[in-house]
Design a protein around this motif. Structure first.
Motif, PDB file in Angstrom:
ATOM      1  N   TYR A 194       2.402 -18.906  30.452  1.00 57.08           N
ATOM      2  CA  TYR A 194       2.830 -17.961  29.417  1.00 57.08           C
ATOM      3  C   TYR A 194       3.463 -18.684  28.221  1.00 57.08           C
ATOM      4  CZ  TYR A 194       1.763 -13.703  31.983  1.00 57.08           C
ATOM      5  OH  TYR A 194       1.104 -12.674  32.616  1.00 57.08           O
ATOM      6  N   ALA A 195       4.078 -19.828  28.466  1.00 57.08           N
ATOM      7  CA  ALA A 195       4.614 -20.611  27.345  1.00 57.08           C
ATOM      8  C   ALA A 195       3.470 -21.142  26.487  1.00 57.08           C
ATOM      9  CB  ALA A 195       5.459 -21.765  27.874  1.00 57.08           C
ATOM     10  N   THR A 238       2.388  -6.667  28.243  1.00 60.74           N
ATOM     11  CA  THR A 238       2.629  -6.648  26.805  1.00 60.74           C
ATOM     12  C   THR A 238       1.294  -6.594  26.085  1.00 60.74           C
ATOM     13  OG1 THR A 238       2.498  -9.034  26.324  1.00 60.74           O
ATOM     14  CG2 THR A 238       4.574  -8.200  27.238  1.00 60.74           C
ATOM     15  N   ASP A 239       1.324  -6.164  24.835  1.00 63.69           N
ATOM     16  CA  ASP A 239       0.076  -6.066  24.069  1.00 63.69           C
ATOM     17  C   ASP A 239      -0.514  -7.440  23.761  1.00 63.69           C
ATOM     18  OD1 ASP A 239       2.119  -6.750  22.342  1.00 63.69           O
ATOM     19  OD2 ASP A 239       1.412  -5.500  20.692  1.00 63.69           O
ATOM     20  N   ILE A 240       0.209  -8.512  24.099  1.00 62.51           N
ATOM     21  CA  ILE A 240      -0.326  -9.877  23.910  1.00 62.51           C
ATOM     22  C   ILE A 240      -1.405 -10.165  24.958  1.00 62.51           C
ATOM     23  CG2 ILE A 240       0.253 -12.340  23.925  1.00 62.51           C
ATOM     24  CD1 ILE A 240       3.046 -11.616  22.995  1.00 62.51           C
ATOM     25  N   GLN A 241      -1.269  -9.586  26.138  1.00 64.50           N
ATOM     26  CA  GLN A 241      -2.191  -9.869  27.249  1.00 64.50           C
ATOM     27  C   GLN A 241      -3.435  -8.980  27.190  1.00 64.50           C
ATOM     28  OE1 GLN A 241       1.357 -10.431  27.996  1.00 64.50           O
ATOM     29  NE2 GLN A 241       0.491 -12.469  27.691  1.00 64.50           N
ATOM     30  N   PHE A 297       7.970 -11.212  19.398  1.00 64.57           N
ATOM     31  CA  PHE A 297       8.038  -9.785  19.128  1.00 64.57           C
ATOM     32  C   PHE A 297       6.731  -9.172  19.636  1.00 64.57           C
ATOM     33  CE2 PHE A 297       7.117  -5.987  16.655  1.00 64.57           C
ATOM     34  CZ  PHE A 297       8.307  -5.275  16.774  1.00 64.57           C
ATOM     35  N   PHE A 298       6.833  -8.145  20.506  1.00 69.86           N
ATOM     36  CA  PHE A 298       5.622  -7.551  21.066  1.00 69.86           C
ATOM     37  C   PHE A 298       5.927  -6.119  21.510  1.00 69.86           C
ATOM     38  CE2 PHE A 298       7.805 -10.133  24.290  1.00 69.86           C
ATOM     39  CZ  PHE A 298       8.143  -9.166  25.231  1.00 69.86           C
ATOM     40  N   HIS A 299       4.903  -5.450  21.986  1.00 70.10           N
ATOM     41  CA  HIS A 299       5.072  -4.117  22.552  1.00 70.10           C
ATOM     42  C   HIS A 299       4.963  -4.237  24.074  1.00 70.10           C
ATOM     43  CE1 HIS A 299       4.367  -2.739  18.435  1.00 70.10           C
ATOM     44  NE2 HIS A 299       4.913  -1.584  18.826  1.00 70.10           N
ATOM     45  N   GLU A 300       6.024  -3.792  24.754  1.00 70.21           N
ATOM     46  CA  GLU A 300       5.966  -3.730  26.212  1.00 70.21           C
ATOM     47  C   GLU A 300       5.278  -2.419  26.583  1.00 70.21           C
ATOM     48  OE1 GLU A 300       9.155  -5.079  29.276  1.00 70.21           O
ATOM     49  OE2 GLU A 300       9.469  -2.913  28.952  1.00 70.21           O
ATOM     50  N   GLU A 301       4.241  -2.535  27.403  1.00 68.91           N
ATOM     51  CA  GLU A 301       3.417  -1.372  27.693  1.00 68.91           C
ATOM     52  C   GLU A 301       3.369  -1.080  29.191  1.00 68.91           C
ATOM     53  OE1 GLU A 301       0.381  -1.750  23.902  1.00 68.91           O
ATOM     54  OE2 GLU A 301      -0.320  -2.395  25.880  1.00 68.91           O
TER      55      GLU A 301
END
Length: 311
Positions: free
Chosen positions: A173-174, A269-272, A298-302
């Protein structure tokens, strides 16, 4: 790239010297390593043709022909012309050839035994696993699908598994999402909380392993009699796109059906986005989204939920 090349060349020099491959007479015999390999392939592939040996070993036709003529004169191979095609011939070992090859096998086994006698069982396993990985990665038919065929799946946790899973989450993830080390602490805490309430009857962890190394995981954590959470879904980048993630997801959802959970949820998160595509494909639907600044991002936790239909 130069670092990779230098390390590979260094390993090649070490390995060829260690095995005595550069010697004209391998294993203190009157034969070179190439000649011994030819004998080995003749034994492995019954009724082999010279053309096939050239392809198997990448040898020049004229060079191979000279070696085969020598073997024939020494009485260790026999050339048989088949009735159906007299333009070619089959090659097999004679009784003397098999006797010679058995002797060479014994010498080789003794040589390898001397190499590894100072290693304990764990070190021998590490050595063999590394060699298998090298063989897979440098195979002419290499693909990550080839690696995936050798992946094994197991259920449950062994000592050290959680520590390695925390490591995998932290490093991947890093690298891929830019998460700070705080994320690794978060993952460690989630596993700690899981072990505090772990129930063999209601919770499950599945791991995918390649050469005794974890390369994928997924878990189902019970939250109530009717609801469970899907957690720690991860597949190593080298093995993505091979169906391993799908197999892990199916194991998890089938378990939820067996346990008669009515709802399964997960948070991401919307990153994944790649993982989200897989979740959506099997029926997970978005139910909540919150803007968050955390782990250096900064992201959206979904949240995604899957309603499980009764059979």
């Amino acid at each position: 790239m130069n670092n990779y090349i230098n390390e590979i060349r260094h390993f090649n020099r070490f390995y060829t010297s260690h095995l005595g491959i550069l010697n004209n007479h391998f294993l203190e015999s009157s034969y070179s390593l190439t000649e011994i390999r030819i004998l080995y392939e003749i034994d492995e592939h019954k009724n082999v043709r010279a053309k096939e040996l050239c392809q198997l070993l990448g040898l020049n036709k004229g060079y191979l022909s000279r070696i085969l003529n020598r073997f024939s004169k020494e009485g260790i191979i026999i050339k048989i012309i088949p009735k159906e095609d007299k333009r070619t011939y089959h090659i097999n070992l004679t009784a003397n050839g098999k006797k010679l090859l058995n002797k060479l096998h014994a010498l080789s086994n003794n040589q390898i035994g001397n190499f590894v006698k100072q290693l304990n069982d764990e070190e021998k396993t590490m050595l063999v696993d590394s060699m298998l990985t090298i063989e897979d990665l440098l195979s002419n038919s290499y693909s990550n699908q080839l690696l995936a065929q050798k992946v094994e799946y197991r259920q449950g946790l062994r000592p050290g598994d959680i520590g390695y899973l925390i490591y995998l989450h932290g490093t991947l993830y890093a690298k891929e999402s830019g998460y700070s080390q705080d994320f690794e602490g978060y993952v460690a805490k989630t596993f700690y909380d899981f072990l505090e309430t772990y129930s063999e009857e209601k919770d499950r962890v599945w791991l995918a392993e390649y050469n005794n190394r974890i390369i994928g995981c997924i878990a189902i954590v019970h939250r109530s009699e009717s609801e469970a959470q899907l957690r720690w879904f991860l597949v190593h980048p080298v093995f993505r796109g091979t169906g391993i993630g799908k197999k892990l997801l199916n194991k998890a959802i089938n378990y939820c059906r067996k346990m008669k959970y009515q709802n399964v949820f997960l948070t991401t998160t919307d990153i994944q986005q790649q993982a989200i595509k897989m979740y959506r494909k099997i029926g997970f639907m978005p139910t909540k989204s919150v803007a968050v600044e955390q782990w250096g991002n900064f992201f959206h936790e979904e949240r995604y939920d899957l309603k499980i239909k009764k059979n």
